[in-house]
Design an enzyme around this catalytic site. Structure first.
Site, PDB file in Angstrom:
ATOM      1  N   ASP A  36       0.896  -1.150  -0.045  1.00 54.83           N
ATOM      2  CA  ASP A  36      -0.127   0.178  -0.092  1.00 54.83           C
ATOM      3  C   ASP A  36       0.832   1.042  -0.136  1.00 54.83           C
ATOM      4  O   ASP A  36       1.749   1.575   1.173  1.00 54.83           O
ATOM      5  CB  ASP A  36      -0.959   0.016   1.235  1.00 54.83           C
ATOM      6  N   LEU A  58       0.646   3.126 -10.686  1.00 54.77           N
ATOM      7  CA  LEU A  58      -0.464   2.831  -9.701  1.00 54.77           C
ATOM      8  C   LEU A  58      -1.077   4.283  -9.403  1.00 54.77           C
ATOM      9  O   LEU A  58      -0.310   5.423  -9.555  1.00 54.77           O
ATOM     10  CB  LEU A  58      -0.177   2.430  -8.167  1.00 54.77           C
ATOM     11  N   LEU A  61       3.810   6.230 -14.806  1.00 53.82           N
ATOM     12  CA  LEU A  61       2.805   6.432 -15.820  1.00 53.82           C
ATOM     13  C   LEU A  61       2.079   7.661 -15.440  1.00 53.82           C
ATOM     14  O   LEU A  61       1.324   7.763 -14.604  1.00 53.82           O
ATOM     15  CB  LEU A  61       1.967   4.944 -15.923  1.00 53.82           C
ATOM     16  N   TYR A  90      -0.482  11.020 -17.502  1.00 52.80           N
ATOM     17  CA  TYR A  90      -1.601  11.250 -18.490  1.00 52.80           C
ATOM     18  C   TYR A  90      -1.643  12.492 -18.950  1.00 52.80           C
ATOM     19  O   TYR A  90      -1.043  13.585 -18.391  1.00 52.80           O
ATOM     20  CB  TYR A  90      -2.842  10.578 -17.986  1.00 52.80           C
ATOM     21  N   TYR A 108     -11.977  14.336 -15.895  1.00 49.77           N
ATOM     22  CA  TYR A 108     -10.987  13.687 -15.218  1.00 49.77           C
ATOM     23  C   TYR A 108     -10.517  14.684 -13.997  1.00 49.77           C
ATOM     24  O   TYR A 108      -9.770  15.384 -13.888  1.00 49.77           O
ATOM     25  CB  TYR A 108      -9.892  13.518 -16.120  1.00 49.77           C
ATOM     26  N   ARG A 135      -9.692  -2.051 -16.243  1.00 47.61           N
ATOM     27  CA  ARG A 135     -10.580  -1.989 -15.111  1.00 47.61           C
ATOM     28  C   ARG A 135     -10.074  -0.753 -14.414  1.00 47.61           C
ATOM     29  O   ARG A 135     -11.295  -0.090 -13.946  1.00 47.61           O
ATOM     30  CB  ARG A 135     -10.380  -3.189 -14.155  1.00 47.61           C
TER      31      ARG A 135
END
Length: 395
Positions: free
Chosen positions: A169, A217, A266, A268, A278, A319
């Site tokens: 986590d 993540l 990662l 965006y 968003y 997902r």
């Protein structure tokens, strides 16, 4: 007598581009599949069973160096001669044999993290993953029961092998940071040593070091809310899980990363362009992540010799992405407006990650690499209704 005819003139054009690149005099187009030991594991090397040597036939090759087999590993190739010697083929191989990767944020077989794991494994890297604690049991159970068997298949004929799955986590740096309600949460029962510091220590104890760190993540509990309606708690939660978590991962893993290692995250396009819908502070978190990438590239580069980059990926119907509620519309928009009119494949992001993790990218750091079919370059939506120009013509 005159009448009016309304004409709608489209402002989009279709271009067909052709190119002709001369082939070199000698080249290998394919390879024979072999399984060879690599350190503590085996990697499969594959392709087809024939090859060509330029315009020359095999009979014209000097017998002392006659090619009897070819091994291909990802894009790295080795030629074996009849006397057992090996020599590299011409080209730029992505060869990660002997490297070990830790990928934070793999919880299923749909997202970019999984695709990156497959690409790195195809290039020979050993794969370790960190999975969000509440999703750990389902993920491990799916692996054991063969639910992911089809998606584990690699292009070279082998399958993705995950050496170890760690509970993680990334919102919590140390055990002292974990509130009592999380410690006592039944979804965390049975798991231990899942804070960032503890996972880094576990990896060190288990394997000594790593060469590749991937941050895959993100979480924004209020992602469906407009930014102007986002609460302070929701905004800070998005930044904590989606951007600061990367700083924490690099802080704790950098000491066990070998010089010349690669670290990736990662991001965006919402980091720099307005993407209505968003929300919840996620656009802010991605902007922070990209800014942090540049600063961390300097700090980790100077102190540890680690390269730090980010991949700005286009929309993917994973997902996790479905949480924003309109991912399918974003995929359609990209296909209609990007320079390359096709749907983005997760494998394309994985391949870029493999390149950035390889020696081929040894001078690339502090960069955001776009893997989005070129959508980031567009300043105009070519499928917009506002671009249809009406003209009245008298006849």
């Amino acid at each position: 007598m005159a009448s009016s005819v309304t004409l709608a003139r489209a402002v989009t054009h279709s271009f067909t581009v052709s190119s002709s690149t001369p082939r070199p005099r000698s080249f290998v187009t394919s390879a024979t599949a072999y399984a060879v030991p690599v350190g503590r594991r085996s990697c499969a090397h594959s392709s087809s069973s024939s090859f060509f040597a330029g315009s020359q036939s095999l009979d014209n090759v000097v017998s002392a160096t006659r090619l009897v087999s070819v091994r291909a590993h990802g894009t790295g190739q080795i030629v074996a001669s009849s006397n057992g010697a090996t020599a590299p083929l011409p080209g730029l191989p992505i060869d990660l044999r002997g490297k070990r990767a830790f990928i934070a944020g793999v919880a299923d077989d749909q997202g970019f993290g999984w695709a990156i794991a497959k690409a790195l494994a195809s290039a020979g890297a050993e794969i370790l993953v960190g999975t969000w604690v509440p999703a750990l049991n389902i993920f491990e159970s799916s692996l054991r029961r063969g639910k992911f068997d089809e998606s584990r298949k690699l292009a070279n004929g082998s399958v993705l092998e995950i050496t170890k799955v760690y509970p993680l986590d990334a919102v919590f740096d140390t055990l002292d940071d974990v509130p009592e309600d999380i410690k006592n949460n039944k979804r965390y029962a049975g798991s231990s040593k899942w804070t960032v510091q503890e996972v880094a220590e576990s990896v060190k104890n288990d394997f000594g070091s790593i060469d590749i760190l991937v941050h895959s993540l993100a979480n924004g509990p209020e992602v469906t809310k407009p930014l102007i309606e986002t609460s302070r708690k929701g905004y800070l939660a998005a930044l904590s899980a989606s951007s600061y978590s990367y700083i924490s991962l690099l802080k704790h893993f950098a000491p066990i990363m070998n010089p010349g290692s690669s670290s990736l995250s990662l991001t965006y396009l919402a980091s720099e362009k307005i993407i209505p819908g968003y929300g919840g502070g996620m656009s802010s978190a991605k902007a922070a992540l990209e800014s942090d990438t540049r600063v961390l590239a300097f700090e980790a580069g100077r102190k540890y010799g680690i390269r730090v980059n980010a991949i700005s990926a286009g929309p993917l119907g994973s997902r996790a992405a479905k949480a924003i509620g309109f991912i399918e519309k974003m995929i359609e928009y990209s296909a209609a407006n990007a320079p390359l009119q096709k749907e983005l494949s997760a494998d394309e992001v994985g391949n870029t990650a493999a390149f950035l993790s390889s020696p081929l990218a040894s001078a690339i750091t502090g960069s955001v690499i776009y893997v989005d079919n070129g959508l980031n370059a567009m300043g105009l939506a070519v499928d917009s209704q506002s671009l249809a120009v009406e003209e009245t013509v008298s006849v």
